[in-house]
Design an enzyme around this catalytic site. Structure first.
Site, PDB file in Angstrom:
ATOM      1  CB  VAL A 104      -0.930  -0.001   1.225  1.00 18.00           C
ATOM      2  CG1 VAL A 104      -1.760   1.279   1.254  1.00 18.00           C
ATOM      3  CG2 VAL A 104      -1.847  -1.218   1.204  1.00 18.00           C
ATOM      4  CB  SER A 105       1.710   3.717  -2.615  1.00 19.44           C
ATOM      5  OG  SER A 105       2.025   2.833  -3.651  1.00 19.44           O
ATOM      6  CB  ALA A 106       4.062   6.655   1.133  1.00 18.47           C
TER       7      ALA A 106
END
Length: 455
Positions: free
Chosen positions: A126-128
Protein backbone atom coordinates in the site's frame (compact mmCIF):
# COMPACT_ATOMS: atom_id res chain seq x y z
CA UNK A 1 -18.83 8.65 1.59
CA UNK A 2 -17.12 7.60 4.82
CA UNK A 3 -16.95 10.99 6.55
CA UNK A 4 -18.29 10.83 10.09
CA UNK A 5 -19.42 13.62 12.38
CA UNK A 6 -16.29 12.91 14.43
CA UNK A 7 -14.19 13.44 11.33
CA UNK A 8 -15.73 16.85 10.72
CA UNK A 9 -15.11 17.75 14.35
CA UNK A 10 -11.52 16.58 14.15
CA UNK A 11 -10.93 18.77 11.09
CA UNK A 12 -12.68 21.60 12.90
CA UNK A 13 -10.22 21.21 15.76
CA UNK A 14 -7.39 21.27 13.24
CA UNK A 15 -8.63 24.57 11.81
CA UNK A 16 -9.07 26.09 15.27
CA UNK A 17 -12.86 25.93 15.37
CA UNK A 18 -15.16 23.75 17.45
CA UNK A 19 -17.02 22.11 14.58
CA UNK A 20 -17.29 22.13 10.84
CA UNK A 21 -20.34 21.14 8.83
CA UNK A 22 -20.28 18.94 5.74
CA UNK A 23 -21.48 21.89 3.67
CA UNK A 24 -18.57 24.05 4.84
CA UNK A 25 -16.00 21.29 4.56
CA UNK A 26 -15.02 21.80 0.93
CA UNK A 27 -14.76 25.59 1.20
CA UNK A 28 -12.77 25.30 4.40
CA UNK A 29 -10.23 23.09 2.65
CA UNK A 30 -9.93 25.52 -0.25
CA UNK A 31 -9.33 28.34 2.21
CA UNK A 32 -6.79 26.23 4.07
CA UNK A 33 -4.89 25.42 0.90
CA UNK A 34 -4.66 29.09 -0.07
CA UNK A 35 -3.70 30.42 3.36
CA UNK A 36 -2.86 27.87 6.08
CA UNK A 37 -2.58 29.18 9.65
CA UNK A 38 0.90 29.80 10.98
CA UNK A 39 0.27 28.43 14.46
CA UNK A 40 -0.27 24.81 15.46
CA UNK A 41 -3.15 24.29 17.81
CA UNK A 42 -2.92 20.49 17.93
CA UNK A 43 -1.13 18.72 20.76
CA UNK A 44 1.73 16.63 19.41
CA UNK A 45 3.96 13.79 20.53
CA UNK A 46 7.12 12.27 19.07
CA UNK A 47 6.69 8.87 17.42
CA UNK A 48 9.58 6.95 15.78
CA UNK A 49 9.54 6.24 12.04
CA UNK A 50 12.31 5.23 9.64
CA UNK A 51 14.93 5.72 12.33
CA UNK A 52 13.83 9.32 12.97
CA UNK A 53 10.95 11.01 14.76
CA UNK A 54 7.86 12.67 13.43
CA UNK A 55 5.38 14.91 15.18
CA UNK A 56 1.91 13.43 15.30
CA UNK A 57 -1.11 13.73 17.60
CA UNK A 58 -0.83 11.33 20.54
CA UNK A 59 -4.49 10.41 20.33
CA UNK A 60 -5.51 6.97 19.13
CA UNK A 61 -8.51 8.58 17.46
CA UNK A 62 -8.17 7.67 13.74
CA UNK A 63 -10.27 10.67 12.71
CA UNK A 64 -7.83 13.09 14.32
CA UNK A 65 -4.85 11.22 12.94
CA UNK A 66 -6.40 11.32 9.48
CA UNK A 67 -7.04 15.06 9.77
CA UNK A 68 -3.41 15.59 10.79
CA UNK A 69 -2.22 13.54 7.80
CA UNK A 70 -4.30 15.67 5.44
CA UNK A 71 -2.91 18.82 7.02
CA UNK A 72 0.66 17.59 6.51
CA UNK A 73 0.02 16.73 2.87
CA UNK A 74 -1.42 20.20 2.28
CA UNK A 75 1.38 22.01 4.11
CA UNK A 76 4.10 20.18 2.18
CA UNK A 77 2.41 21.04 -1.11
CA UNK A 78 1.51 17.49 -2.13
CA UNK A 79 -2.25 18.04 -1.96
CA UNK A 80 -3.15 21.03 -4.12
CA UNK A 81 -6.89 20.69 -4.69
CA UNK A 82 -9.94 20.64 -2.49
CA UNK A 83 -11.29 17.47 -4.13
CA UNK A 84 -8.17 15.44 -3.31
CA UNK A 85 -8.06 16.87 0.21
CA UNK A 86 -11.68 15.89 0.78
CA UNK A 87 -11.06 12.36 -0.51
CA UNK A 88 -8.14 11.81 1.85
CA UNK A 89 -10.16 13.19 4.74
CA UNK A 90 -13.05 10.84 3.91
CA UNK A 91 -11.36 7.46 3.48
CA UNK A 92 -10.31 5.59 6.67
CA UNK A 93 -6.80 4.49 5.65
CA UNK A 94 -6.28 2.38 8.78
CA UNK A 95 -9.10 0.02 7.75
CA UNK A 96 -7.17 -0.88 4.58
CA UNK A 97 -4.04 -1.87 6.51
CA UNK A 98 -5.34 -4.14 9.30
CA UNK A 99 -2.75 -4.97 11.91
CA UNK A 100 -0.76 -1.76 11.42
CA UNK A 101 -0.46 0.70 14.29
CA UNK A 102 -2.66 3.75 13.78
CA UNK A 103 0.27 6.15 13.74
CA UNK A 104 1.89 4.08 10.98
CA UNK A 105 -1.31 3.99 8.94
CA UNK A 106 -1.48 7.78 8.98
CA UNK A 107 2.21 8.58 8.55
CA UNK A 108 2.12 10.12 5.05
CA UNK A 109 5.61 8.85 4.17
CA UNK A 110 5.17 5.17 5.03
CA UNK A 111 4.34 2.39 2.57
CA UNK A 112 2.52 -0.45 4.32
CA UNK A 113 1.60 -4.15 4.16
CA UNK A 114 4.33 -5.39 1.82
CA UNK A 115 3.78 -8.75 0.13
CA UNK A 116 7.18 -10.34 -0.32
CA UNK A 117 8.28 -12.86 -2.94
CA UNK A 118 10.52 -15.85 -2.22
CA UNK A 119 13.60 -13.88 -3.29
CA UNK A 120 12.87 -11.18 -0.70
CA UNK A 121 11.58 -8.48 -3.06
CA UNK A 122 8.29 -6.71 -2.42
CA UNK A 123 5.60 -7.68 -4.92
CA UNK A 124 2.82 -5.48 -3.54
CA UNK A 125 2.49 -2.65 -1.02
CA UNK A 126 0.00 0.00 0.00
CA UNK A 127 1.88 3.06 -1.25
CA UNK A 128 2.70 5.97 1.03
CA UNK A 129 -0.12 8.50 1.25
CA UNK A 130 2.08 11.29 -0.12
CA UNK A 131 2.82 9.20 -3.23
CA UNK A 132 -0.87 8.47 -3.77
CA UNK A 133 -1.80 12.12 -3.28
CA UNK A 134 0.80 13.27 -5.81
CA UNK A 135 -0.45 10.78 -8.41
CA UNK A 136 -4.08 11.79 -7.89
CA UNK A 137 -3.13 15.45 -8.36
CA UNK A 138 -1.38 14.48 -11.61
CA UNK A 139 -4.42 12.49 -12.73
CA UNK A 140 -6.92 15.35 -12.17
CA UNK A 141 -9.83 12.94 -11.78
CA UNK A 142 -13.25 14.56 -12.18
CA UNK A 143 -16.80 13.68 -11.18
CA UNK A 144 -18.51 11.16 -13.43
CA UNK A 145 -15.29 9.74 -14.91
CA UNK A 146 -14.64 6.07 -15.61
CA UNK A 147 -11.28 5.18 -14.03
CA UNK A 148 -9.09 2.07 -14.24
CA UNK A 149 -6.65 1.33 -11.43
CA UNK A 150 -3.87 -1.12 -12.30
CA UNK A 151 -2.69 -2.79 -9.10
CA UNK A 152 -5.11 -3.23 -6.23
CA UNK A 153 -4.65 -2.22 -2.63
CA UNK A 154 -8.14 -1.02 -1.89
CA UNK A 155 -7.29 2.34 -0.34
CA UNK A 156 -6.39 4.13 -3.56
CA UNK A 157 -9.52 2.74 -5.23
CA UNK A 158 -11.60 4.19 -2.39
CA UNK A 159 -9.94 7.58 -2.91
CA UNK A 160 -10.80 7.35 -6.61
CA UNK A 161 -14.40 6.44 -5.75
CA UNK A 162 -14.65 9.64 -3.70
CA UNK A 163 -13.26 11.66 -6.61
CA UNK A 164 -15.54 10.26 -9.34
CA UNK A 165 -18.62 10.39 -7.10
CA UNK A 166 -21.82 8.37 -7.51
CA UNK A 167 -22.06 9.10 -11.24
CA UNK A 168 -18.58 7.73 -11.94
CA UNK A 169 -17.05 4.26 -11.94
CA UNK A 170 -13.79 2.80 -10.62
CA UNK A 171 -12.39 -0.57 -11.73
CA UNK A 172 -9.39 -1.98 -9.87
CA UNK A 173 -7.44 -4.84 -11.47
CA UNK A 174 -4.61 -7.00 -10.14
CA UNK A 175 -3.14 -10.26 -11.39
CA UNK A 176 -2.80 -11.63 -7.82
CA UNK A 177 -6.05 -13.14 -6.50
CA UNK A 178 -4.87 -12.77 -2.91
CA UNK A 179 -4.39 -9.04 -3.41
CA UNK A 180 -7.79 -8.54 -5.03
CA UNK A 181 -9.51 -10.61 -2.33
CA UNK A 182 -8.03 -8.43 0.40
CA UNK A 183 -8.79 -5.22 -1.49
CA UNK A 184 -12.37 -6.28 -2.13
CA UNK A 185 -12.92 -7.18 1.52
CA UNK A 186 -11.55 -3.83 2.70
CA UNK A 187 -13.66 -1.91 0.21
CA UNK A 188 -16.78 -3.78 1.32
CA UNK A 189 -16.01 -3.15 4.99
CA UNK A 190 -15.65 0.59 4.38
CA UNK A 191 -18.73 0.95 2.21
CA UNK A 192 -17.14 1.22 -1.23
CA UNK A 193 -19.00 -1.69 -2.84
CA UNK A 194 -19.41 0.32 -6.04
CA UNK A 195 -15.72 -0.29 -6.89
CA UNK A 196 -15.29 -3.21 -9.27
CA UNK A 197 -12.36 -5.41 -8.23
CA UNK A 198 -11.19 -7.82 -10.92
CA UNK A 199 -8.48 -10.50 -10.90
CA UNK A 200 -6.88 -10.31 -14.34
CA UNK A 201 -3.80 -9.31 -16.28
CA UNK A 202 -4.31 -5.56 -16.53
CA UNK A 203 -2.03 -5.32 -19.57
CA UNK A 204 -4.74 -7.11 -21.57
CA UNK A 205 -8.07 -5.70 -22.72
CA UNK A 206 -10.92 -5.69 -20.19
CA UNK A 207 -14.11 -6.32 -22.18
CA UNK A 208 -17.12 -4.35 -21.06
CA UNK A 209 -15.21 -1.94 -18.77
CA UNK A 210 -13.70 0.64 -21.15
CA UNK A 211 -13.28 3.29 -22.43
CA UNK A 212 -11.54 4.89 -19.46
CA UNK A 213 -11.09 8.60 -18.88
CA UNK A 214 -8.16 7.90 -16.58
CA UNK A 215 -5.86 4.91 -16.15
CA UNK A 216 -3.74 4.98 -12.99
CA UNK A 217 -0.97 2.41 -12.75
CA UNK A 218 0.23 1.82 -9.18
CA UNK A 219 3.24 -0.40 -9.92
CA UNK A 220 6.38 0.49 -11.86
CA UNK A 221 6.04 -0.48 -15.53
CA UNK A 222 8.81 -0.88 -18.09
CA UNK A 223 6.50 -0.25 -21.05
CA UNK A 224 3.06 1.03 -22.01
CA UNK A 225 0.66 -1.83 -22.65
CA UNK A 226 -1.13 -1.42 -26.02
CA UNK A 227 -4.40 -2.26 -24.25
CA UNK A 228 -4.08 0.87 -22.10
CA UNK A 229 -4.03 3.07 -25.19
CA UNK A 230 -6.84 1.05 -26.79
CA UNK A 231 -8.99 1.50 -23.68
CA UNK A 232 -8.31 5.22 -23.23
CA UNK A 233 -10.79 7.87 -24.36
CA UNK A 234 -9.56 10.25 -27.09
CA UNK A 235 -8.67 12.89 -24.48
CA UNK A 236 -7.83 10.49 -21.67
CA UNK A 237 -4.82 10.44 -19.36
CA UNK A 238 -2.57 7.61 -18.16
CA UNK A 239 -0.58 8.13 -14.94
CA UNK A 240 2.14 5.51 -14.79
CA UNK A 241 5.42 5.01 -12.88
CA UNK A 242 7.68 4.25 -15.85
CA UNK A 243 11.14 2.73 -15.53
CA UNK A 244 13.83 3.82 -17.97
CA UNK A 245 17.53 4.71 -17.87
CA UNK A 246 17.82 3.12 -14.43
CA UNK A 247 15.26 5.42 -12.78
CA UNK A 248 11.50 5.68 -12.27
CA UNK A 249 9.37 8.70 -13.09
CA UNK A 250 5.63 8.94 -12.49
CA UNK A 251 4.45 10.34 -15.81
CA UNK A 252 1.00 11.72 -16.60
CA UNK A 253 0.59 11.00 -20.30
CA UNK A 254 -2.18 12.65 -22.32
CA UNK A 255 -3.55 11.18 -25.52
CA UNK A 256 -4.28 13.56 -28.35
CA UNK A 257 -7.48 12.97 -30.31
CA UNK A 258 -6.87 11.06 -33.50
CA UNK A 259 -3.45 9.77 -32.40
CA UNK A 260 -2.18 6.87 -30.33
CA UNK A 261 0.90 8.85 -29.29
CA UNK A 262 1.16 9.95 -25.65
CA UNK A 263 2.62 13.26 -24.47
CA UNK A 264 3.70 13.95 -20.89
CA UNK A 265 1.63 16.54 -19.07
CA UNK A 266 3.82 16.23 -15.95
CA UNK A 267 6.29 13.87 -14.34
CA UNK A 268 7.48 13.31 -10.78
CA UNK A 269 10.04 11.31 -8.85
CA UNK A 270 8.73 8.01 -7.48
CA UNK A 271 9.69 4.58 -6.19
CA UNK A 272 7.37 1.62 -6.71
CA UNK A 273 7.20 -2.15 -6.68
CA UNK A 274 8.01 -3.31 -10.21
CA UNK A 275 5.27 -4.87 -12.31
CA UNK A 276 5.58 -8.59 -12.94
CA UNK A 277 7.29 -9.31 -16.24
CA UNK A 278 9.61 -6.31 -16.27
CA UNK A 279 13.26 -7.07 -16.96
CA UNK A 280 15.45 -6.60 -13.91
CA UNK A 281 18.15 -3.94 -13.90
CA UNK A 282 21.70 -5.26 -13.80
CA UNK A 283 23.95 -4.61 -10.81
CA UNK A 284 27.67 -4.64 -11.68
CA UNK A 285 29.81 -4.90 -8.53
CA UNK A 286 33.01 -2.86 -8.36
CA UNK A 287 33.80 -3.82 -4.77
CA UNK A 288 31.90 -5.37 -1.89
CA UNK A 289 30.44 -1.94 -1.10
CA UNK A 290 30.20 -0.22 -4.50
CA UNK A 291 28.21 -1.18 -7.60
CA UNK A 292 27.00 0.23 -10.90
CA UNK A 293 23.30 -0.14 -11.72
CA UNK A 294 22.45 -0.22 -15.41
CA UNK A 295 19.19 -0.47 -17.34
CA UNK A 296 18.41 -3.88 -18.83
CA UNK A 297 18.79 -2.39 -22.33
CA UNK A 298 22.06 -0.64 -21.48
CA UNK A 299 24.99 -2.96 -22.26
CA UNK A 300 28.17 -0.95 -21.69
CA UNK A 301 31.62 -2.39 -21.19
CA UNK A 302 33.46 -1.00 -18.17
CA UNK A 303 37.15 -1.23 -17.29
CA UNK A 304 36.32 -2.72 -13.88
CA UNK A 305 39.88 -3.23 -12.50
CA UNK A 306 40.79 0.39 -13.29
CA UNK A 307 37.56 1.68 -11.76
CA UNK A 308 38.15 -0.37 -8.61
CA UNK A 309 41.60 1.16 -8.31
CA UNK A 310 40.24 4.67 -8.91
CA UNK A 311 37.83 4.41 -5.97
CA UNK A 312 40.75 4.45 -3.56
CA UNK A 313 42.66 7.27 -5.24
CA UNK A 314 42.33 10.79 -3.76
CA UNK A 315 39.37 12.49 -5.47
CA UNK A 316 39.22 16.01 -6.84
CA UNK A 317 36.31 18.41 -6.39
CA UNK A 318 35.13 21.09 -8.79
CA UNK A 319 32.19 23.46 -8.27
CA UNK A 320 29.66 24.67 -10.80
CA UNK A 321 28.63 27.94 -9.18
CA UNK A 322 24.99 26.86 -9.67
CA UNK A 323 22.24 26.20 -7.14
CA UNK A 324 21.68 22.71 -5.80
CA UNK A 325 17.94 22.35 -6.33
CA UNK A 326 15.54 20.10 -8.27
CA UNK A 327 18.05 17.22 -8.13
CA UNK A 328 15.55 14.83 -9.74
CA UNK A 329 15.31 17.12 -12.79
CA UNK A 330 19.09 17.33 -13.01
CA UNK A 331 19.32 13.54 -12.70
CA UNK A 332 16.93 13.08 -15.62
CA UNK A 333 18.85 15.60 -17.72
CA UNK A 334 22.20 13.90 -17.09
CA UNK A 335 20.87 10.41 -17.82
CA UNK A 336 19.33 11.50 -21.13
CA UNK A 337 22.13 13.78 -22.38
CA UNK A 338 25.51 12.37 -21.35
CA UNK A 339 27.56 10.39 -23.84
CA UNK A 340 28.10 7.58 -23.18
CA UNK A 341 24.92 6.98 -21.17
CA UNK A 342 25.56 7.24 -17.45
CA UNK A 343 24.92 4.28 -15.15
CA UNK A 344 23.87 4.73 -11.51
CA UNK A 345 26.55 4.54 -8.82
CA UNK A 346 25.49 3.01 -5.51
CA UNK A 347 27.62 2.76 -2.36
CA UNK A 348 27.07 1.18 1.04
CA UNK A 349 26.04 3.15 4.09
CA UNK A 350 29.42 2.28 5.63
CA UNK A 351 31.30 4.12 2.88
CA UNK A 352 28.90 7.06 3.14
CA UNK A 353 29.51 7.21 6.91
CA UNK A 354 33.27 7.14 6.28
CA UNK A 355 32.97 10.08 3.89
CA UNK A 356 34.20 8.11 0.86
CA UNK A 357 30.95 8.87 -0.98
CA UNK A 358 28.18 11.45 -0.40
CA UNK A 359 24.74 10.51 0.90
CA UNK A 360 23.31 10.63 -2.63
CA UNK A 361 25.41 7.58 -3.56
CA UNK A 362 23.58 5.48 -0.97
CA UNK A 363 20.41 5.61 -3.05
CA UNK A 364 22.02 6.02 -6.45
CA UNK A 365 23.64 8.91 -8.31
CA UNK A 366 24.39 9.17 -12.07
CA UNK A 367 28.08 8.63 -12.74
CA UNK A 368 30.04 9.66 -15.84
CA UNK A 369 32.73 7.09 -16.71
CA UNK A 370 35.75 7.58 -18.96
CA UNK A 371 37.97 4.50 -19.01
CA UNK A 372 39.34 4.11 -15.49
CA UNK A 373 38.02 7.48 -14.24
CA UNK A 374 34.59 8.54 -13.08
CA UNK A 375 32.72 11.61 -11.80
CA UNK A 376 29.41 12.23 -10.05
CA UNK A 377 27.56 15.25 -8.70
CA UNK A 378 27.63 16.43 -5.10
CA UNK A 379 26.76 19.59 -3.16
CA UNK A 380 28.09 21.84 -0.43
CA UNK A 381 26.77 24.73 1.68
CA UNK A 382 27.31 28.10 0.02
CA UNK A 383 25.59 31.18 1.49
CA UNK A 384 26.17 33.10 -1.75
CA UNK A 385 23.86 30.71 -3.66
CA UNK A 386 20.13 31.46 -3.54
CA UNK A 387 19.25 27.98 -2.21
CA UNK A 388 22.15 27.94 0.26
CA UNK A 389 23.78 25.00 -1.50
CA UNK A 390 26.00 24.72 -4.56
CA UNK A 391 26.22 21.85 -7.03
CA UNK A 392 29.61 20.36 -7.73
CA UNK A 393 31.44 17.30 -8.99
CA UNK A 394 33.64 14.70 -7.34
CA UNK A 395 35.98 12.79 -9.68
CA UNK A 396 38.35 9.84 -9.25
CA UNK A 397 41.01 8.30 -11.47
CA UNK A 398 43.88 9.36 -13.76
CA UNK A 399 41.56 11.43 -16.00
CA UNK A 400 39.62 12.92 -13.08
CA UNK A 401 40.00 16.53 -14.25
CA UNK A 402 38.78 15.72 -17.76
CA UNK A 403 35.72 13.75 -16.71
CA UNK A 404 34.90 16.38 -14.05
CA UNK A 405 34.99 19.15 -16.65
CA UNK A 406 32.67 17.19 -18.92
CA UNK A 407 30.14 16.61 -16.14
CA UNK A 408 30.36 20.24 -14.96
CA UNK A 409 29.55 21.42 -18.48
CA UNK A 410 26.40 19.30 -18.48
CA UNK A 411 25.36 20.59 -15.06
CA UNK A 412 25.83 24.20 -16.14
CA UNK A 413 23.90 23.61 -19.37
CA UNK A 414 20.96 22.28 -17.35
CA UNK A 415 21.17 25.12 -14.80
CA UNK A 416 21.30 27.80 -17.49
CA UNK A 417 18.66 26.41 -19.87
CA UNK A 418 16.42 23.85 -18.14
CA UNK A 419 16.29 24.76 -14.45
CA UNK A 420 12.57 24.31 -13.85
CA UNK A 421 9.99 21.65 -13.06
CA UNK A 422 8.73 19.56 -16.03
CA UNK A 423 11.40 20.96 -18.34
CA UNK A 424 11.74 17.76 -20.36
CA UNK A 425 9.44 16.81 -23.22
CA UNK A 426 8.60 13.13 -22.80
CA UNK A 427 6.69 11.24 -25.49
CA UNK A 428 5.65 7.67 -26.07
CA UNK A 429 4.94 6.37 -29.57
CA UNK A 430 3.57 2.85 -30.17
CA UNK A 431 5.48 0.73 -32.69
CA UNK A 432 2.47 0.88 -34.97
CA UNK A 433 3.37 4.52 -35.67
CA UNK A 434 6.21 5.96 -37.77
CA UNK A 435 8.99 6.75 -35.27
CA UNK A 436 11.79 7.52 -37.75
CA UNK A 437 11.74 11.30 -37.21
CA UNK A 438 11.57 11.39 -33.40
CA UNK A 439 14.08 13.65 -31.67
CA UNK A 440 16.04 13.37 -28.44
CA UNK A 441 17.20 10.53 -26.23
CA UNK A 442 15.22 7.36 -26.78
CA UNK A 443 14.70 3.85 -25.54
CA UNK A 444 13.04 1.21 -27.70
CA UNK A 445 10.66 -0.96 -25.70
CA UNK A 446 8.74 -4.06 -26.70
CA UNK A 447 5.65 -2.02 -27.57
CA UNK A 448 6.99 1.37 -28.61
CA UNK A 449 9.56 4.14 -28.35
CA UNK A 450 10.01 6.49 -25.40
CA UNK A 451 11.76 9.77 -26.13
CA UNK A 452 13.09 12.50 -23.82
CA UNK A 453 14.10 15.86 -25.29
CA UNK A 454 14.91 19.24 -23.77
CA UNK A 455 13.42 22.08 -25.81
Amino acid sequence: MYLSTQMYEAIGDLFGVNSISPIDFYQRFLSWIRSPPTDDSAVHAEVPTNGATVSTPPSNDPDKLRAAMVRTLIEEGTILSGDVAAAFAAVPRHLFVPGEALWRAYDPQLALLPKTAANGTDTSVVSAAEVQAAMLEQAQVERGMNVLEVGSGGYNAALLAELVGPSGQVTSVDIDSGITARAGACLHKTGYDQVRVITADATKLLPGQSPFDRIIVTTAACDIAPAWIDELTPFGRIVVPLRFAGITRVIAFDRNRGSRALFAHSYRLGSFVTMQGCAEERLIPLTRDVALRVDSQHTPEFHLPALRHAIHEPPIEQWAGTAHDLPDELQLFLLTNAQPQMPILQASQELVDQGVFPTSARYGVPVLIDGGSFAYRTSRPNPDIITGYETGVVAHGPAAAKVADTLLALIREWANNHFKRDAARIEYHPKTMDTSDLLGWRVITQNGVLTVSWP
